[in-house]
Write an enzyme that holds these catalytic residues in place. Structure first.
Site, mmCIF file in Angstrom:
data_model
loop_
_atom_site.group_PDB
_atom_site.id
_atom_site.type_symbol
_atom_site.label_atom_id
_atom_site.label_comp_id
_atom_site.label_asym_id
_atom_site.label_seq_id
_atom_site.Cartn_x
_atom_site.Cartn_y
_atom_site.Cartn_z
ATOM 1 N N ASP A 1 49.192 44.462 29.844
ATOM 2 C CA ASP A 1 50.168 43.520 30.388
ATOM 3 C C ASP A 1 50.276 42.342 29.420
ATOM 4 O OD1 ASP A 1 47.911 42.045 30.744
ATOM 5 O OD2 ASP A 1 48.004 41.985 32.920
ATOM 6 N N SER A 2 51.099 41.371 29.764
ATOM 7 C CA SER A 2 51.399 40.323 28.784
ATOM 8 C C SER A 2 50.539 39.086 28.963
ATOM 9 C CB SER A 2 52.853 39.910 28.932
ATOM 10 O OG SER A 2 53.024 39.284 30.198
ATOM 11 N N GLY B 1 51.208 36.954 31.315
ATOM 12 C CA GLY B 1 52.026 35.993 32.052
ATOM 13 C C GLY B 1 51.549 35.803 33.486
ATOM 14 N N ASP C 1 56.084 36.845 30.197
ATOM 15 C CA ASP C 1 57.110 36.385 31.130
ATOM 16 C C ASP C 1 56.619 35.160 31.898
ATOM 17 O OD1 ASP C 1 55.136 37.774 32.479
ATOM 18 O OD2 ASP C 1 56.484 38.436 34.072
ATOM 19 N N GLY D 1 57.154 40.111 39.601
ATOM 20 C CA GLY D 1 57.360 39.176 40.695
ATOM 21 C C GLY D 1 57.334 39.820 42.065
ATOM 22 N N ASP E 1 50.604 50.054 38.734
ATOM 23 C CA ASP E 1 49.198 49.734 38.483
ATOM 24 C C ASP E 1 48.739 48.831 39.600
ATOM 25 O OD1 ASP E 1 50.613 47.205 37.339
ATOM 26 O OD2 ASP E 1 48.511 46.669 37.517
ATOM 27 N N CYS F 1 37.682 67.066 48.990
ATOM 28 C CA CYS F 1 38.012 66.188 47.857
ATOM 29 C C CYS F 1 37.203 66.626 46.633
ATOM 30 C CB CYS F 1 37.726 64.737 48.216
ATOM 31 S SG CYS F 1 37.917 63.591 46.831
ATOM 32 N N CYS G 1 36.290 64.788 44.092
ATOM 33 C CA CYS G 1 35.693 63.675 43.330
ATOM 34 C C CYS G 1 34.178 63.765 43.282
ATOM 35 C CB CYS G 1 36.141 62.335 43.900
ATOM 36 S SG CYS G 1 35.131 61.746 45.272
ATOM 37 N N CYS H 1 32.486 63.052 46.737
ATOM 38 C CA CYS H 1 32.615 64.047 47.808
ATOM 39 C C CYS H 1 32.009 65.393 47.423
ATOM 40 C CB CYS H 1 34.086 64.207 48.181
ATOM 41 S SG CYS H 1 34.777 62.703 48.928
ATOM 42 N N HIS I 1 36.054 57.872 44.148
ATOM 43 C CA HIS I 1 36.803 58.483 45.261
ATOM 44 C C HIS I 1 38.179 57.853 45.431
ATOM 45 C CE1 HIS I 1 37.848 60.458 48.944
ATOM 46 N NE2 HIS I 1 38.263 59.282 49.363
#
Lengths: 396, 396
Positions: free
Chosen positions: A109-110, A112, A163, A233, A284, A322, A324, A327, A353
């Site tokens: 990311d920037s 900001g 930004d 935003g 994200d 699951c 993972c 699990c 998980h």
């Protein structure tokens, strides 16, 4: 209003470091679509959720774990890495991929958002932002040019414009308008400053909750040769309806634009579903990992609070079937014990998980879009969510 | 004085759950030897170091990590597990192996040491020990019979007698004598109480630093049908010379005894080397993992403090050629960054390294004993240690 030929050309330009191809679109009213994002560090299927590795580590996981949960791309934070250990240090050590031992894609990311949300004694002028580090109080300065230099030093596959985000509910319309216009001027400076040929650059559409400001900002970024378009935003204190209203302004303006759309900061499964339906490709959030470290485990139809005493004797896995690391090998009873004993392994297993849950949820969304069942999936999951209690701690 | 026929028979009795075979002995004055300890959960080469999993987890590691560092047997703590999550709960969940997902061997200590060192308001009488839990202040009672019942519920491959250890420097001779004699009476009660056929039972030789008390205690345990003999009351505040003096009393009395000898609580590499030289087969300690979590990384010839600023720019692995998860993929700079950022991954990676270092050190000792070069190895390592500065932070 549609994107210009110039943007369209850049979006699919095979000379660009990152290329995006839409592979299928949902039927009916939904704007959901699948795509492929090709990066210098591998191919990413969209819609995609990017786990967050703030300090060049996805908290509690190592790169093998991140691969095992299924991540093809992660986000790392420019602001944090610039302050500690320093972007020049990471550059001299071979760049962020080598530094953290991650050979798949990275987006930075920037900074900001962090300048606005984390830093102290912040003052923003036309040239940039001055603030004190949240780590040691030292005086720092970020400008669009500096944010790009930091990101080029880090060497992620995708960089993002610096930004000026403004939390919508905290800001008068005039503040939002000013910040949005400043974001546009800074975006052009970022474009001019960015030189690294193996790194893509995304712009960030701002405009708060004001439809006309969002339209102007979307038109601005659609007219510039960015490799992808972030929607900033949001994922703050707005309601789901307000968020959807913004997406219903922004995405239709980009319907013929070939570039990926990235809503920054969104992480809860139902929010992701809604935003995919509205036409968003990338996401994200720290949310799945953060709640995991707080002993909240996501399961189909709800969540489990592993600090609840009833799990101390529960021999079942957190989620039956699951795949993972948690699990596959351990019971709810064991995880509940680890949390009570404050054992470090609890944080890793719970994070594995929740990220696996989130990435498998995105895979299910992609399959449903591709085979034409996304509207049905959306209806089913919304009905399931509506029938849940507000507490929504479910037992199985 | 030598062991009786009765003990010898038990030591190699193929009907016993754990069997020990001496496979080679060092040459010259050294009493170092290699052996094989066969357990219900696999074969263990000795001399062996057992990582400690106090709360049914080796701190910061999962079972795959513990396997990867090379552990064939771990120790877990009876006292801690009885208090939390409770031994009956673990039994009902399938026993300690299933609970923590570890399918290799486990030894549980008896809780005696923790009752003395951790518990509050402790009062010891002939029948047992009453104390308050260090977790919640609740009143607890351990007797020899209860310690055996707890360990049978946990289901480790090897259980250990409930003893009454007394820190040598803190105790008058009469106190050590009383505690040692009580330990003997309790040992017979443990033998009588122990019934689980798939679990071995080790006795604990006490006697502090008093040669005659150690001789009496060694003679006592040598005459009883335990599967192995622990040497307790060391690895505390005694000097290396005092420790060696005790071992030089105890081990020669056991020279014809076929059972493994286990010095509880020892963990620093040079201490392990000396004790192997004195004829000890088994060890455990939290030390390598504890110092790792404190950013101290063990390397040949010394240690590195990763909080030192000079490592922030050091692209080298912590130890060149080390096979561990840390050294395979990451630089000193990255680990130094993780420690400064208080990132959870630091604790896991550093623990993987120090335990790999320790277990590889034991493997090197075993090879040297087997090929007749152990005296040379001992001389070389002692010379290397003597030439080190007391600070002993080395750069490569």
């Amino acid at each position: 209003m549609t994107a210009t030929i110039q943007d369209a050309a850049r979006g699919t330009d095979t000379r660009r470091p990152v290329r995006f191809t839409v592979t299928s679109a949902s039927v009916g009213d939904s704007r959901a679509r699948t795509g492929i994002l090709d990066t210098p560090h591998g191919r990413v299927d969209t819609p995609v959720f990017m786990p967050v590795g703030t300090n060049a580590t996805v908290k509690a996981l190592d790169p093998d774990d991140i691969r095992e949960v299924g991540a093809r791309i992660i986000l790392s934070n420019t602001y944090h890495l610039a302050l500690r250990p320093g972007h020049e240090r990471i550059r001299d050590l071979g760049g962020l991929h080598a530094f953290m031992g991650w050979d798949r894609a990275i987006l930075t990311d920037s900074g900001g958002f962090q300048v606005v949300s984390l830093a102290q004694q912040r003052s923003i002028d036309e040239d940039g932002a001055t603030f004190r580090s949240h780590l040691d109080g030292s005086l720092q300065r970020f400008t669009p040019e500096h944010a790009i230099a930091v990101q080029e030093a880090l060497g992620a596959d995708i960089a993002v414009c610096f930004d000026h985000p403004v939390p919508p509910h905290a800001s008068a319309r005039s503040e939002v308008a000013d910040a949005t216009e400043r974001t546009h001027r800074w975006a052009d400076r970022c474009l001019a400053a960015h030189t690294r040929p193996d790194q893509a650059l995304f712009g960030i559409i701002q405009g708060g909750l004001e439809a006309d400001l969002r339209m102007a900002s979307t038109a601005f970024f659609a007219s510039r040769p960015f490799d992808g378009l972030c929607i900033g935003g949001l994922a703050g204190d707005e309601t789901p309806e307000q968020r959807r209203a913004v997406l219903d302004v922004v995405v239709p303006m980009l319907v013929d634009d070939p570039r990926p759309r990235y809503l920054m900061g969104l992480g809860s499964p139902m929010d992701l579903l809604d935003a995919v339906d509205a036409g968003v490709d990338m996401f994200d959030s720290v949310l799945p990992a953060r709640v995991a470290r707080n002993a909240t485990l996501w399961v189909p139809g709800g969540k489990l609070n592993l600090r609840n005493a009833r799990f101390l004797d529960d021999p079942r896995p957190v989620q039956e079937g699951c795949r993972c690391r948690l699990c596959r090998s351990f019971s709810r009873a064991y995880l509940a014990h680890l949390f009570r004993a404050n054992e470090l392994l609890a944080y890793r297993l719970a994070t594995c998980h929740n990220l696996t849950f989130t990435l498998d949820f995105m895979a299910r969304i992609r399959s449903a879009i591709a085979d034409g069942t996304f509207p049905q999936l959306t209806r089913d999951l919304r009905a399931q969510a509506a029938s849940r209690s507000p507490i929504d701690v479910v037992g199985s």
